[in-house]
Design an enzyme around this catalytic site. Structure first.
Site, PDB file in Angstrom:
ATOM      1  N   LYS A 153      -7.089  23.150  17.774  1.00  0.00           N
ATOM      2  CA  LYS A 153      -6.725  24.445  18.361  1.00  0.00           C
ATOM      3  C   LYS A 153      -7.251  25.616  17.551  1.00  0.00           C
ATOM      4  CE  LYS A 153      -3.555  22.523  15.782  1.00  0.00           C
ATOM      5  NZ  LYS A 153      -2.735  21.352  15.731  1.00  0.00           N
ATOM      6  N   GLY A 174       3.120  13.039   9.645  1.00  0.00           N
ATOM      7  CA  GLY A 174       1.813  13.386  10.230  1.00  0.00           C
ATOM      8  C   GLY A 174       1.870  14.537  11.211  1.00  0.00           C
ATOM      9  N   LYS A 194      -2.398  28.353  19.309  1.00  0.00           N
ATOM     10  CA  LYS A 194      -2.086  27.706  20.587  1.00  0.00           C
ATOM     11  C   LYS A 194      -1.724  28.745  21.648  1.00  0.00           C
ATOM     12  CE  LYS A 194      -0.477  23.489  18.305  1.00  0.00           C
ATOM     13  NZ  LYS A 194       0.669  22.900  17.614  1.00  0.00           N
ATOM     14  N   GLY A 206       2.077  14.185  16.284  1.00  0.00           N
ATOM     15  CA  GLY A 206       2.228  12.764  15.951  1.00  0.00           C
ATOM     16  C   GLY A 206       1.069  11.954  16.507  1.00  0.00           C
TER      17      GLY A 206
HETATM   18  P1  NDP Z   1      -5.845  14.059   9.404  1.00  0.00           P
HETATM   19  O1  NDP Z   1      -5.976  14.802   8.140  1.00  0.00           O
HETATM   20  O2  NDP Z   1      -4.846  12.972   9.518  1.00  0.00           O
HETATM   21  O3  NDP Z   1      -7.270  13.444   9.807  1.00  0.00           O
HETATM   22  C1  NDP Z   1      -8.487  14.131   9.642  1.00  0.00           C
HETATM   23  C2  NDP Z   1      -9.488  13.160   9.087  1.00  0.00           C
HETATM   24  O4  NDP Z   1     -10.775  13.770   9.032  1.00  0.00           O
HETATM   25  C3  NDP Z   1      -9.125  12.709   7.669  1.00  0.00           C
HETATM   26  O5  NDP Z   1      -9.255  11.304   7.622  1.00  0.00           O
HETATM   27  C4  NDP Z   1     -10.187  13.413   6.830  1.00  0.00           C
HETATM   28  O6  NDP Z   1     -10.495  12.706   5.637  1.00  0.00           O
HETATM   29  C5  NDP Z   1     -11.349  13.412   7.783  1.00  0.00           C
HETATM   30  N1  NDP Z   1     -12.407  14.341   7.393  1.00  0.00           N
HETATM   31  C6  NDP Z   1     -12.283  15.502   6.697  1.00  0.00           C
HETATM   32  N2  NDP Z   1     -13.519  16.067   6.537  1.00  0.00           N
HETATM   33  C7  NDP Z   1     -14.403  15.238   7.115  1.00  0.00           C
HETATM   34  C8  NDP Z   1     -15.802  15.251   7.239  1.00  0.00           C
HETATM   35  N3  NDP Z   1     -16.545  16.232   6.743  1.00  0.00           N
HETATM   36  N4  NDP Z   1     -16.407  14.221   7.890  1.00  0.00           N
HETATM   37  C9  NDP Z   1     -15.676  13.215   8.402  1.00  0.00           C
HETATM   38  N5  NDP Z   1     -14.320  13.129   8.297  1.00  0.00           N
HETATM   39  C10 NDP Z   1     -13.701  14.138   7.664  1.00  0.00           C
HETATM   40  O7  NDP Z   1      -5.629  15.132  10.555  1.00  0.00           O
HETATM   41  P2  NDP Z   1      -5.010  14.904  12.010  1.00  0.00           P
HETATM   42  O8  NDP Z   1      -5.505  13.652  12.587  1.00  0.00           O
HETATM   43  O9  NDP Z   1      -3.564  15.149  11.933  1.00  0.00           O
HETATM   44  O10 NDP Z   1      -5.630  16.161  12.779  1.00  0.00           O
HETATM   45  C11 NDP Z   1      -6.930  16.137  13.333  1.00  0.00           C
HETATM   46  C12 NDP Z   1      -7.050  17.314  14.293  1.00  0.00           C
HETATM   47  O11 NDP Z   1      -6.082  17.162  15.322  1.00  0.00           O
HETATM   48  C13 NDP Z   1      -6.794  18.681  13.670  1.00  0.00           C
HETATM   49  O12 NDP Z   1      -7.607  19.630  14.297  1.00  0.00           O
HETATM   50  C14 NDP Z   1      -5.330  18.940  14.003  1.00  0.00           C
HETATM   51  O13 NDP Z   1      -5.021  20.306  14.055  1.00  0.00           O
HETATM   52  C15 NDP Z   1      -5.275  18.332  15.388  1.00  0.00           C
HETATM   53  N6  NDP Z   1      -3.962  17.952  15.861  1.00  0.00           N
HETATM   54  C16 NDP Z   1      -3.156  17.154  15.089  1.00  0.00           C
HETATM   55  C17 NDP Z   1      -1.932  16.753  15.550  1.00  0.00           C
HETATM   56  C18 NDP Z   1      -1.017  15.881  14.777  1.00  0.00           C
HETATM   57  O14 NDP Z   1       0.100  15.627  15.220  1.00  0.00           O
HETATM   58  N7  NDP Z   1      -1.426  15.386  13.611  1.00  0.00           N
HETATM   59  C19 NDP Z   1      -1.455  17.177  16.879  1.00  0.00           C
HETATM   60  C20 NDP Z   1      -2.390  17.997  17.625  1.00  0.00           C
HETATM   61  C21 NDP Z   1      -3.588  18.363  17.105  1.00  0.00           C
HETATM   62  P3  NDP Z   1      -9.710  13.108   4.264  1.00  0.00           P
HETATM   63  O15 NDP Z   1      -8.271  12.839   4.534  1.00  0.00           O
HETATM   64  O16 NDP Z   1     -10.330  12.191   3.278  1.00  0.00           O
HETATM   65  O17 NDP Z   1      -9.994  14.556   4.013  1.00  0.00           O
HETATM   66  N1  HSE Z   2       0.860  20.850  13.088  1.00  0.00           N
HETATM   67  C1  HSE Z   2       0.995  20.850  14.492  1.00  0.00           C
HETATM   68  C2  HSE Z   2       2.473  20.894  14.868  1.00  0.00           C
HETATM   69  C3  HSE Z   2       0.352  19.627  15.073  1.00  0.00           C
HETATM   70  O1  HSE Z   2       3.310  20.668  13.994  1.00  0.00           O
HETATM   71  O2  HSE Z   2       2.775  21.170  16.017  1.00  0.00           O
HETATM   72  C4  HSE Z   2       0.273  19.644  16.562  1.00  0.00           C
HETATM   73  O3  HSE Z   2      -0.647  20.601  16.995  1.00  0.00           O
END
Ligand code: NDP
Ligand code: HSE
Length: 423
Positions: free
Chosen positions: A101, A183, A201, A298
């Site tokens: 977002k 998470g 958002k 999540g």
């Molecule tokens: P995480 O930190 O769990 O996952 C992101 C991953 O990307 C990590 O494994 C990270 O590695 C990796 N990463 C970082 N830099 C690079 C790179 N240059 N090349 C390849 N991989 C890389 O984040 P989320 O999965 O929680 O979030 C991902 C996206 O989803 C974000 O934009 C977030 O805002 C969005 N989102 C998340 C939600 C949630 O509930 N978690 C809900 C809705 C949206 P490392 O950890 O080693 O840095």
């Molecule tokens: N950090 C965000 C939240 C993840 O807590 O709502 C979902 O976008």
């Protein structure tokens, strides 16, 4: 449809899990999804995916440059790197799916015109409301309506924190640590607790609802880090709960869009949305009021929204892309400044236990045209920390700001005043 995914963290690993589990089932439904490549920051993160016939790499360009890949899925987060990746992916003829977002709010006005020029799609269902299908609702389901108003709980971390503080009296730092462990929180959790994630958002929802570009940097934002157990107790005394809300409404040709904590009456639909649940309450001119609710963060809830975008693409390869002209800087919304807002307020003043304090406070409020609906003074174990709580009638924000400056300057006032608007 051949997919390359960058980011195998919380959401990325959930997407892979759901696709692997349902791939065969979907083939009978015209949804043919094939994961071709995964990219992570280091090969260590990819160990769990070895032996699965996926190309594993640490260089995202290997996905973006691969002509056999149809869709680039960005699940890393952040602003600048993903922007560059997505621009190159579009240049190379790939559709894009993202949960990011921050990226859509900040760079959407640059990316969507490029996607349009290339007749490609950028889909982002997971970016708002986690697993709730609110983006498709606004893009398609509300076509027969003008969305007049939205009040939404769109940050799972804050809702989780406020709900547990309210219901179980757990301290703010402890609940935040739990939300991080589960998470829910962003890489930098100040994005959650200071309201920035909600502003990203809300900017997206407000742009889709108004058909004009709402710049998130111009939205009034305040978070929940200043909300205390005392405020939560007072809210309950007044028959309310405290929620962090994103609020959008149309006001003639202008747009009111803001993010801040609110006193929400206990009988309002949003008051019962607790924990990591998000809720989007909307009013359409023909539909009337409606509420969507579900897990706002999540692994699997969010991944299910990413997968819905992929399935949408797989089913509709020859469909005309959804026009996204609301992300265009030539079509910018005129925002109502916060100091023009008129609403009810909760004020909490912390004062010395001294004669005349109440009179000084009420006289400043009156001078600034602030009418009091009720006033409560709570004692008093510590004579330097008496709570004086005022609930106002509907008053003008600019008057409130002036009154609070004057009250905070009183000698008897021992801490900065706290203020929370009513929904
Ligand atoms: P995480 O930190 O769990 O996952 C992101 C991953 O990307 C990590 O494994 C990270 O590695 C990796 N990463 C970082 N830099 C690079 C790179 N240059 N090349 C390849 N991989 C890389 O984040 P989320 O999965 O929680 O979030 C991902 C996206 O989803 C974000 O934009 C977030 O805002 C969005 N989102 C998340 C939600 C949630 O509930 N978690 C809900 C809705 C949206 P490392 O950890 O080693 O840095
Ligand atoms: N950090 C965000 C939240 C993840 O807590 O709502 C979902 O976008």
């Amino acid at each position: 449809m051949r997919i390359g995914i960058v980011g195998v963290g919380t959401v990325g690993s959930g997407v892979i899990e759901i696709i692997e589990e349902r791939q065969e089932l979907w083939k009978n439904q015209g949804i043919n999804l094939e994961i071709v490549a995964l990219a992570a920051k280091s090969m260590d993160e990819l160990v769990g995916f070895e032996g699965k016939d996926y190309k594993l790499c640490t260089d995202v360009n290997e996905i973006i440059a691969d002509p056999s890949i149809d869709v680039f899925v960005e699940l890393v987060g952040g602003y600048e790197l993903p922007k560059q990746w997505i621009k190159t992916a579009l240049e190379n003829g790939k559709h894009v799916v993202t949960a990011n977002k921050a990226l859509i709010a900040k760079h959407g006005a640059e990316l969507f015109p490029l996607a349009k020029e290339k007749s490609l799609q950028i889909l982002f269902e997971a970016a708002v409301g986690g697993g709730i299908p609110i983006i498709r609702t606004l893009q398609e389901g509300m076509t027969g309506n003008t969305v007049e108003h939205l009040s939404c709980i769109i940050n799972g971390t804050c809702n989780y924190i406020l709900s547990r503080m309210t219901r179980e009296g757990i301290s703010y730092p402890d609940v935040l640590a739990e939300a991080q462990k589960l998470g829910y929180a962003e890489a930098d959790p100040t994005f959650d607790v200071e309201g920035i994630d909600s502003a990203h958002k809300l900017a997206i929802l407000a742009s889709l609802s108004s058909g004009t570009f709402v710049d998130f940097e111009k939205i009034h934002v305040s978070g929940i880090s200043q909300i205390s157990a005392t405020d939560i107790e007072f809210a309950q005394e007044f028959g309310c709960v405290i929620k962090l809300l994103g609020i959008y409404s149309r006001q003639g040709d202008r747009v009111d869009a803001r993010v801040h904590a609110c006193f929400v009456p206990e009988d309002h639909l949003l008051a019962s949305i607790n924990g990591v649940l998000n809720g989007v309450y909307l009013e359409g001119d023909n539909l009337g009021p409606a509420l969507q609710t579900g897990a706002g963060a999540g692994k699997l809830p969010t991944a299910s929204a990413v997968v819905a975008d992929l399935a949408f693409l797989a089913r509709s390869q020859n469909r005309i892309p959804i026009p996204m002209d609301c992300f265009n800087e030539n079509n910018t919304a005129d925002l109502v400044p916060i100091n023009e807002l008129k609403t009810r307020y909760y004020f909490r003043f912390t004062t010395k236990d001294a004669r005349g304090v109440l009179a000084s406070i009420t006289s400043i409020l009156s001078k600034n045209e602030i009418s009091i609906e009720s006033i409560v003074q709570k004692n008093v174990k510590d004579p330097h920390k008496v709570s004086v709580v005022v609930i106002t009638e509907k008053v003008l924000e600019s008057n409130v700001a002036q009154a609070l400056r004057e009250i905070d300057a009183l000698e008897a006032v021992t801490e900065p005043s706290r203020t929370i608007r009513f929904l």
